[in-house]
Design an enzyme around this catalytic site. Structure first.
Site, PDB file in Angstrom:
ATOM      1  N   ARG A  83     -14.876  -3.464 -26.742  1.00 35.12           N
ATOM      2  CA  ARG A  83     -14.574  -4.408 -25.657  1.00 35.12           C
ATOM      3  C   ARG A  83     -14.916  -3.800 -24.298  1.00 35.12           C
ATOM      4  NH1 ARG A  83      -8.613  -6.902 -25.141  1.00 35.12           N
ATOM      5  NH2 ARG A  83      -8.161  -4.780 -24.413  1.00 35.12           N
ATOM      6  N   LYS A 185     -12.642  -7.257 -19.264  1.00 33.88           N
ATOM      7  CA  LYS A 185     -11.428  -6.640 -18.719  1.00 33.88           C
ATOM      8  C   LYS A 185     -11.796  -5.885 -17.446  1.00 33.88           C
ATOM      9  CE  LYS A 185      -7.205  -4.433 -20.481  1.00 33.88           C
ATOM     10  NZ  LYS A 185      -6.323  -5.603 -20.303  1.00 33.88           N
ATOM     11  N   GLU A 221      -5.032 -18.590 -20.612  1.00 34.69           N
ATOM     12  CA  GLU A 221      -4.250 -17.354 -20.718  1.00 34.69           C
ATOM     13  C   GLU A 221      -2.843 -17.546 -20.168  1.00 34.69           C
ATOM     14  OE1 GLU A 221      -5.827 -13.595 -19.931  1.00 34.69           O
ATOM     15  OE2 GLU A 221      -7.474 -13.914 -21.300  1.00 34.69           O
TER      16      GLU A 221
END
Length: 340
Positions: A83, A185, A221
């Protein structure tokens, strides 16, 4: 002999604590150096670093767990590495080889073994890898050099006294733009969430729920965590969107729900108008594993799921199973656990 540290494991919060060692590696002239452990927790970088001006940086979060027999293990560290590399690609930063990432994490955990909380305390060792663009660079372009760093600190159990549902409100702000960096992220996503979080907190909510930035009709989210719901016919449902950060916890729960609990699972659109299709709901992520959602305030009305005071039975089973895997009490799927 293991160093002794004077820490009250039972009363740890989620706050920075300087541990003994951290890892640092430099990318220069097209390659990463070997990297090494250092004691200094201060970084010295150019005032013109792209990380400071243009947000060219990304980070990860994972944990090390002490098992009942005294081993230390990491949970799906390879997925964090992959990720982070997706985030690096999106921001034109050099990728960190998965093997280098895992080796560096293990080095940091081993060097700070005294800070890994004992089994049974509910506390864990939180690990923060990050990549930042550094060097002398004023133009809006990728940095000439990069740092890959990792530090760690012990953190307490997210829920003191057991899991308790909390309430959320729908945000008036967007967390990320369509075709933006919502799926990576990167720090900018979190910077933009600070104000909506403060608004929610002042109104008495734990945080806010972000809807899809294009239509504002679908849940994406929950604060900095992923949403899931249990339908009235026992399906585990979680939203799908390119703007959602692909949570390692969420994908682990999808597997646990199907393979351990025998539930049907779906990754699909979750329309905010259809909250009543769920009998339980939660937010999932590294910090808490699962935060049970009591209710969501939408159009001035609080929609309550299972209860505002009690955790739903399926949510509880999901938490107990996944946390059990992480601390070594439940047999893990092949490849999920890395021993330090």
């Amino acid at each position: 002999m293991l160093k002794e540290v004077n820490i009250d494991w039972q009363n740890l919060g989620f706050a920075y604590m300087k541990t003994d060692f951290r890892y640092i590696s430099t990318w220069k002239d097209g390659k990463w150096d070997e990297g090494n452990l250092v004691e200094d927790n201060m970084l010295r970088i150019s005032e013109a670093s792209t990380a400071l001006h243009y947000g060219q940086q990304c980070f990860e979060g994972l944990k090390a767990y002490k098992t009942k027999d005294g081993k230390i293990q990491l949970f799906r560290a390879d997925e964090n590495a992959k990720r982070m590399n997706r985030s690096c690609r999106r921001l034109l930063m050099p990728e960190v080889p998965v093997e280098k990432f895992i080796d560096a994490v293990k080095q940091v955990v081993k060097a700070n073994e005294a800070y890994v909380p004992p089994y049974g305390t509910g506390a864990t060792l939180y690990i923060r890898p990050f990549v930042i663009g550094v060097g002398d660079n004023v133009g809006v372009k990728p940095a000439p050099e990069y740092l890959f760093c990792i530090f760690c600190l012990p953190v307490g159990p997210y829920f003191k006294g057991g899991m308790t549902p909390v309430n959320f409100m729908i945000a008036d702000y967007d967390r990320a733009a369509p075709y933006g960096t919502g799926g990576e992220k990167v720090g900018g996503n979190y910077a933009s969430s600070l104000m909506p979080h403060e608004i929610a907190a002042k109104k008495g909510y734990a945080d806010c729920v972000y809807l899809d930035p294009a239509t504002h009709t679908k849940i994406e989210e929950v604060g900095s965590a992923n949403f899931f719901g249990i339908t009235k016919d026992n399906k585990f449902v979680t939203p799908i969107s390119p703007s959602i950060l692909p949570s390692i916890t969420k994908y682990s729960l999808l597997h646990v729900a199907k393979e351990y609990l025998g539930l049907e699972t779906e990754e699909r659109d979750v329309f905010v108008e259809n909250l009543d299709e769920f009998k339980e709901a939660g937010a999932c992520g590294t910090a808490a594993v699962i935060t049970p959602i009591g209710g969501i305030e939408y159009k001035d009305k609080l929609h309550v799921f299972y209860s505002e005071t009690e955790v739903g039975p399926i949510t509880k089973k999901l938490y107990d199973t996944l946390y059990g895997i992480q601390i070594g009490d439940v047999k893990a799927p092949e490849g999920w656990i890395f021993e330090v």
